[in-house]
Design an enzyme around this catalytic site. Structure first.
Site, PDB file in Angstrom:
ATOM      1  N   LYS A  35      -0.304 -20.707  21.205  1.00 41.64           N
ATOM      2  CA  LYS A  35      -0.211 -19.357  21.797  1.00 41.64           C
ATOM      3  C   LYS A  35       0.604 -19.463  23.069  1.00 41.64           C
ATOM      4  CE  LYS A  35      -1.767 -15.237  20.697  1.00 41.64           C
ATOM      5  NZ  LYS A  35      -2.018 -14.721  19.335  1.00 41.64           N
ATOM      6  N   THR A  54      -0.517  -7.497   7.613  1.00 38.45           N
ATOM      7  CA  THR A  54      -1.909  -7.575   8.075  1.00 38.45           C
ATOM      8  C   THR A  54      -2.786  -6.624   7.269  1.00 38.45           C
ATOM      9  OG1 THR A  54      -1.170  -8.244  10.246  1.00 38.45           O
ATOM     10  CG2 THR A  54      -3.385  -7.335  10.119  1.00 38.45           C
ATOM     11  N   ASN A  59      -0.305   0.259  13.477  1.00 39.23           N
ATOM     12  CA  ASN A  59       0.352  -0.473  12.393  1.00 39.23           C
ATOM     13  C   ASN A  59      -0.665  -0.937  11.345  1.00 39.23           C
ATOM     14  OD1 ASN A  59       1.664  -2.305  10.794  1.00 39.23           O
ATOM     15  ND2 ASN A  59       2.529  -3.509  12.449  1.00 39.23           N
ATOM     16  N   LYS A  78       1.329 -22.841  15.772  1.00 41.03           N
ATOM     17  CA  LYS A  78       1.903 -21.528  15.473  1.00 41.03           C
ATOM     18  C   LYS A  78       1.101 -20.477  16.199  1.00 41.03           C
ATOM     19  CE  LYS A  78       4.119 -18.636  12.554  1.00 41.03           C
ATOM     20  NZ  LYS A  78       4.368 -17.799  13.714  1.00 41.03           N
ATOM     21  N   LYS A  85      -7.772 -19.764  12.378  1.00 40.59           N
ATOM     22  CA  LYS A  85      -7.201 -18.776  11.452  1.00 40.59           C
ATOM     23  C   LYS A  85      -6.245 -19.464  10.465  1.00 40.59           C
ATOM     24  CE  LYS A  85      -6.359 -14.605  13.237  1.00 40.59           C
ATOM     25  NZ  LYS A  85      -5.635 -13.438  13.796  1.00 40.59           N
ATOM     26  N   SER A 140       4.047 -14.631   8.208  1.00 42.18           N
ATOM     27  CA  SER A 140       4.865 -15.385   9.170  1.00 42.18           C
ATOM     28  C   SER A 140       5.186 -16.773   8.602  1.00 42.18           C
ATOM     29  CB  SER A 140       4.110 -15.576  10.492  1.00 42.18           C
ATOM     30  OG  SER A 140       4.248 -14.434  11.283  1.00 42.18           O
TER      31      SER A 140
HETATM   32  P1  NAD Z   1      -1.132  -0.829  17.235  1.00 41.07           P
HETATM   33  O1  NAD Z   1      -0.804  -0.844  18.671  1.00 41.07           O
HETATM   34  O2  NAD Z   1      -0.081  -0.476  16.236  1.00 41.07           O
HETATM   35  O3  NAD Z   1      -2.349   0.190  16.967  1.00 41.07           O
HETATM   36  C1  NAD Z   1      -3.514   0.207  17.737  1.00 41.07           C
HETATM   37  C2  NAD Z   1      -4.268   1.505  17.417  1.00 41.07           C
HETATM   38  O4  NAD Z   1      -5.478   1.494  18.134  1.00 41.07           O
HETATM   39  C3  NAD Z   1      -3.525   2.765  17.818  1.00 41.07           C
HETATM   40  O5  NAD Z   1      -3.747   3.763  16.848  1.00 41.07           O
HETATM   41  C4  NAD Z   1      -4.216   3.168  19.116  1.00 41.07           C
HETATM   42  O6  NAD Z   1      -4.153   4.566  19.362  1.00 41.07           O
HETATM   43  C5  NAD Z   1      -5.626   2.746  18.799  1.00 41.07           C
HETATM   44  N1  NAD Z   1      -6.445   2.596  19.990  1.00 41.07           N
HETATM   45  C6  NAD Z   1      -6.088   2.159  21.228  1.00 41.07           C
HETATM   46  N2  NAD Z   1      -7.139   2.239  22.054  1.00 41.07           N
HETATM   47  C7  NAD Z   1      -8.168   2.724  21.315  1.00 41.07           C
HETATM   48  C8  NAD Z   1      -9.518   3.035  21.590  1.00 41.07           C
HETATM   49  N3  NAD Z   1     -10.020   2.889  22.820  1.00 41.07           N
HETATM   50  N4  NAD Z   1     -10.280   3.483  20.597  1.00 41.07           N
HETATM   51  C9  NAD Z   1      -9.769   3.659  19.350  1.00 41.07           C
HETATM   52  N5  NAD Z   1      -8.519   3.403  19.035  1.00 41.07           N
HETATM   53  C10 NAD Z   1      -7.722   2.942  20.003  1.00 41.07           C
HETATM   54  O7  NAD Z   1      -1.772  -2.263  16.937  1.00 41.07           O
HETATM   55  P2  NAD Z   1      -1.938  -3.001  15.547  1.00 41.07           P
HETATM   56  O8  NAD Z   1      -0.774  -3.874  15.327  1.00 41.07           O
HETATM   57  O9  NAD Z   1      -2.335  -2.020  14.489  1.00 41.07           O
HETATM   58  O10 NAD Z   1      -3.180  -3.949  15.882  1.00 41.07           O
HETATM   59  C11 NAD Z   1      -4.515  -3.478  15.910  1.00 41.07           C
HETATM   60  C12 NAD Z   1      -5.470  -4.648  16.029  1.00 41.07           C
HETATM   61  O11 NAD Z   1      -5.235  -5.543  14.955  1.00 41.07           O
HETATM   62  C13 NAD Z   1      -5.333  -5.490  17.298  1.00 41.07           C
HETATM   63  O12 NAD Z   1      -6.598  -5.993  17.637  1.00 41.07           O
HETATM   64  C14 NAD Z   1      -4.461  -6.630  16.866  1.00 41.07           C
HETATM   65  O13 NAD Z   1      -4.655  -7.790  17.660  1.00 41.07           O
HETATM   66  C15 NAD Z   1      -4.981  -6.840  15.459  1.00 41.07           C
HETATM   67  N6  NAD Z   1      -4.010  -7.558  14.640  1.00 41.07           N
HETATM   68  C16 NAD Z   1      -2.818  -6.995  14.318  1.00 41.07           C
HETATM   69  C17 NAD Z   1      -1.923  -7.727  13.566  1.00 41.07           C
HETATM   70  C18 NAD Z   1      -0.603  -7.145  13.167  1.00 41.07           C
HETATM   71  O14 NAD Z   1       0.145  -7.850  12.474  1.00 41.07           O
HETATM   72  N7  NAD Z   1      -0.278  -5.920  13.493  1.00 41.07           N
HETATM   73  C19 NAD Z   1      -2.252  -9.031  13.141  1.00 41.07           C
HETATM   74  C20 NAD Z   1      -3.499  -9.571  13.471  1.00 41.07           C
HETATM   75  C21 NAD Z   1      -4.365  -8.806  14.230  1.00 41.07           C
END
Ligand code: NAD
Length: 427
Positions: free
Chosen positions: A103, A187, A218, A67, A91, A355
């Site tokens: 992946k 998340t 998000n 997955k 994970k 998921s």
């Molecule tokens: P997103 O794109 O919705 O949000 C990312 C945020 O980070 C935005 O607010 C953006 O402005 C900010 N950002 C970008 N560059 C930056 C910087 N240089 N300094 C500070 N902030 C910065 O992404 P997301 O879905 O919220 O995911 C964020 C992290 O969480 C990622 O590492 C992602 O891999 C991880 N993650 C997300 C999920 C999910 O379900 N959304 C699941 C597992 C892991």
């Protein structure tokens, strides 16, 4: 080798020192089970043909079908996909999901494609990997620059090839085509349950706990809201342009609605649609990480805390919502400072957990309410957070090493249940 993979390997090596695992099991976990590399022809809108490279890796399927997400990015390579699939293996095992790690990705800048080109490329990717995936073999999900719409195209293409509706081959779909309630907040919700489970261990009350969150997307913005609603004092948040800091605490609903309306982040207090600025400082992302707070949540990018800035980190508790926000070289520095780092493979696993619930619902044809999803998520996050904490306390390990040990013990048990050298040599 990407830095993510080398960091993951360093952490695996550290965990291996603390776990009894047969040599066979270790050998099995050192290399991916199957890696597929494909060329995807794309007819561009101007009539020309272009070939894109795509990959799908099934790292380990001992515990169930593999997955993992599909990434569209110019830097996607087979090495990166292999390392991310290795990470997914751990994970899924930490959360006791009946999955192995997978992946995939395409080396492409999706911003350079039209919407129709993006759809043709997504469907072309599924055409190329269709024999390698399936609801019982390998399940896709969104990742960097892929979203629910793309998941819907991929599921539809797979269903066309199979000549039957096959929603369980892809998760993260829109609700209308079999997506799950609660996936968009999963998340953050999972991270929140982890934080709530651990706070009593540190004798902390929410109203006495100051939190700084890097990343207001998000995951970060939803978590900020959940913590605010539970009475935590969220003093700083940031996005890619920088951050805001108010020692008395930010009014997160106001900051969110202002950001949604204007795309800018301001320390505001809003009554209806009228927002007034409150007393605050603007700070850089680097300054946010070094604030004197009780909890730090990196929720933006990888490699934000390194050996360079780790000595200046003041927060005693860090929850990794982003994937890989702390470089392996920073681990010992933070440990020496007495800082507890709760790792990504536990803290952000709420996403893959919901998921899994989506896959279960697709296979049963019976759909759950948002309340049922969150209740199931809470049960699992609390149970596995407690298990990681127990390993960490009883064996004097960092929470990160404890999470890897927890995953390794599960993986080892399953590999050994299928027969290893120890079994065959036992007489
Ligand atoms: P997103 O794109 O919705 O949000 C990312 C945020 O980070 C935005 O607010 C953006 O402005 C900010 N950002 C970008 N560059 C930056 C910087 N240089 N300094 C500070 N902030 C910065 O992404 P997301 O879905 O919220 O995911 C964020 C992290 O969480 C990622 O590492 C992602 O891999 C991880 N993650 C997300 C999920 C999910 O379900 N959304 C699941 C597992 C892991």
């Amino acid at each position: 080798m990407t830095s993510l993979l080398s960091d993951a390997n360093l952490r695996l090596d550290e965990a291996l020192k603390h776990v009894q695992l047969s040599e066979d099991a270790i050998l099995r976990l050192r290399s991916p089970k199957a890696s597929l590399s494909v060329s995807i022809p794309l007819r561009r809108d101007d009539g020309s043909l272009q070939i894109f490279q795509g990959y799908r890796v099934r790292y380990d399927d001992t515990r169930g079908p593999t997955k993992g997400g599909v990434r569209f990015h110019p830097n996607v390579s087979i090495d990166e996909v292999q390392s991310l699939s290795f990470w997914m293996t751990f994970k899924c095992a930490v959360l006791d999901l009946p999955y192995g790690g997978g992946k995939g990705g395409i080396t492409v800048n999706p911003k350079e494609l039209s919407r129709m080109e993006l759809e043709r490329l997504s469907r072309g990717y599924v055409d190329a990997i269709a024999d390698f995936i399936g609801p019982d073999r390998d399940i896709l999900a969104p990742d960097v620059y892929t979203n629910a719409m793309i998941m819907s195209w991929m599921m539809d293409q797979y269903s066309i090839i199979q000549r039957k509706f096959s929603p369980a081959v892809v998760t993260g779909k829109p609700i209308a085509v079999g997506g799950s309630q609660g996936r968009d907040t999963a998340t953050a919700m999972g991270a929140f349950f982890t934080i709530q489970t651990l706070m009593p261990k540190f004798d902390r009350e929410p109203s006495q706990t100051r939190v700084a969150i890097q990343g207001f997307g998000n995951a970060g913005a939803t978590l900020a809201q959940l913590l605010f609603d539970a009475g935590y004092v969220v003093v700083a948040v940031s996005d890619s342009k920088g951050g805001i800091y108010a020692p008395q605490g930010l009014d997160i609903p106001s900051v969110r609605s202002h950001k949604n309306a204007t795309r800018t982040m301001k320390a505001v207090y809003c009554e209806g649609s009228v927002c007034n600025l409150v007393d605050h400082k603007t700070i850089t992302n680097a300054e946010l990480l070094e604030l004197d707070v009780d909890i730090l949540v990196p929720a933006a990018l990888e490699n934000q805390i390194t050996a360079e800035n780790a000595p200046r980190i003041k927060a005693p508790l860090i929850f990794e919502v982003a994937n890989g926000p702390i470089a392996a070289a920073a681990d010992p520095i933070l440990k020496d400072k007495g800082c507890y780092v709760f790792p990504d493979i536990l803290v952000n696993a709420g996403g893959v957990t919901v998921s899994y619930f989506e896959w279960v619902q697709n296979r049963n044809g019976l759909y759950w309410s948002a309340e049922e999803v969150n209740q199931q998520l809470q049960q699992r996050m609390v149970r596995e957070t407690e298990a990681v904490w127990k390993i960490s306390q009883s064996r004097d390990l960092s929470p990160r090493t404890a999470a890897y040990v927890h995953a390794l013990e599960r993986l080892g048990e399953t590999i050994e249940a299928k027969g290893t050298r120890d079994y065959y040599q036992a007489g």
